[in-house]
Motif scaffolding. Structure first.
Motif, PDB file in Angstrom:
ATOM      1  N   LYS A   1      43.864  48.760  42.665  1.00  0.00           N
ATOM      2  CA  LYS A   1      42.737  49.317  43.405  1.00  0.00           C
ATOM      3  C   LYS A   1      43.229  50.301  44.463  1.00  0.00           C
ATOM      4  O   LYS A   1      44.281  50.116  45.061  1.00  0.00           O
ATOM      5  N   MET A   2      42.416  51.331  44.698  1.00  0.00           N
ATOM      6  CA  MET A   2      42.765  52.362  45.672  1.00  0.00           C
ATOM      7  C   MET A   2      41.589  52.560  46.610  1.00  0.00           C
ATOM      8  O   MET A   2      40.430  52.585  46.166  1.00  0.00           O
TER       9      MET A   2
ATOM     10  N   THR B   1      42.033  51.748  39.549  1.00  0.00           N
ATOM     11  CA  THR B   1      42.849  52.729  38.831  1.00  0.00           C
ATOM     12  C   THR B   1      43.765  51.976  37.876  1.00  0.00           C
ATOM     13  O   THR B   1      43.719  50.751  37.799  1.00  0.00           O
ATOM     14  N   GLU B   2      44.602  52.703  37.170  1.00  0.00           N
ATOM     15  CA  GLU B   2      45.536  52.084  36.232  1.00  0.00           C
ATOM     16  C   GLU B   2      46.565  51.202  36.942  1.00  0.00           C
ATOM     17  O   GLU B   2      47.060  50.233  36.382  1.00  0.00           O
ATOM     18  N   HIS B   3      46.894  51.545  38.186  1.00  0.00           N
ATOM     19  CA  HIS B   3      47.944  50.842  38.922  1.00  0.00           C
ATOM     20  C   HIS B   3      47.394  49.891  39.971  1.00  0.00           C
ATOM     21  O   HIS B   3      48.125  49.465  40.858  1.00  0.00           O
TER      22      HIS B   3
ATOM     23  N   SER C   1      33.936  57.420  39.843  1.00  0.00           N
ATOM     24  CA  SER C   1      33.410  56.789  38.643  1.00  0.00           C
ATOM     25  C   SER C   1      32.885  55.399  38.984  1.00  0.00           C
ATOM     26  O   SER C   1      33.478  54.666  39.763  1.00  0.00           O
TER      27      SER C   1
ATOM     28  N   VAL D   1      38.314  51.780  44.574  1.00  0.00           N
ATOM     29  CA  VAL D   1      38.173  52.343  43.240  1.00  0.00           C
ATOM     30  C   VAL D   1      39.294  51.802  42.354  1.00  0.00           C
ATOM     31  O   VAL D   1      40.463  51.917  42.693  1.00  0.00           O
TER      32      VAL D   1
END
Length: 81
Positions: free
Chosen positions: A69-70, A65-67, A29, A63
């Motif tokens: 960056k990944m 995420t909710e927790h 995304s 990317v």
């Protein structure tokens, strides 16, 4: 018995030519062209580089995420040692 000899090769051909379902493509995304690589794809491309006597360099995208960056692998480049 003769029918069996004619039918068996046809059954083997049809059974062996079945199409495997394609693996899902993970679109990232927020990025228009990048597609996340599976861990097996990263390993295969890295092995290809090593067999060519080159060093694999994995390119990652960050990317959110909710927790946090990944890092997601996107591409593998082969570089000389």
């Amino acid at each position: 018995m003769k029918k069996l000899i004619v039918v068996m090769p046809i059954i083997f051909l049809v059974a062996c030519s079945s199409v495997k379902p394609s693996e899902p493509v993970y679109k990232l995304s927020g990025f228009s062209g990048a597609v996340a690589m599976d861990s097996n794809e990263v390993l295969q491309n890295s092995k290809r580089c090593i067999l060519s006597k080159m060093k694999p360099n994995v390119q990652y995208l960050s990317v959110p995420t909710e927790h946090g960056k990944m890092l997601v692998p996107v591409n593998v480049f082969c570089e000389p040692y």
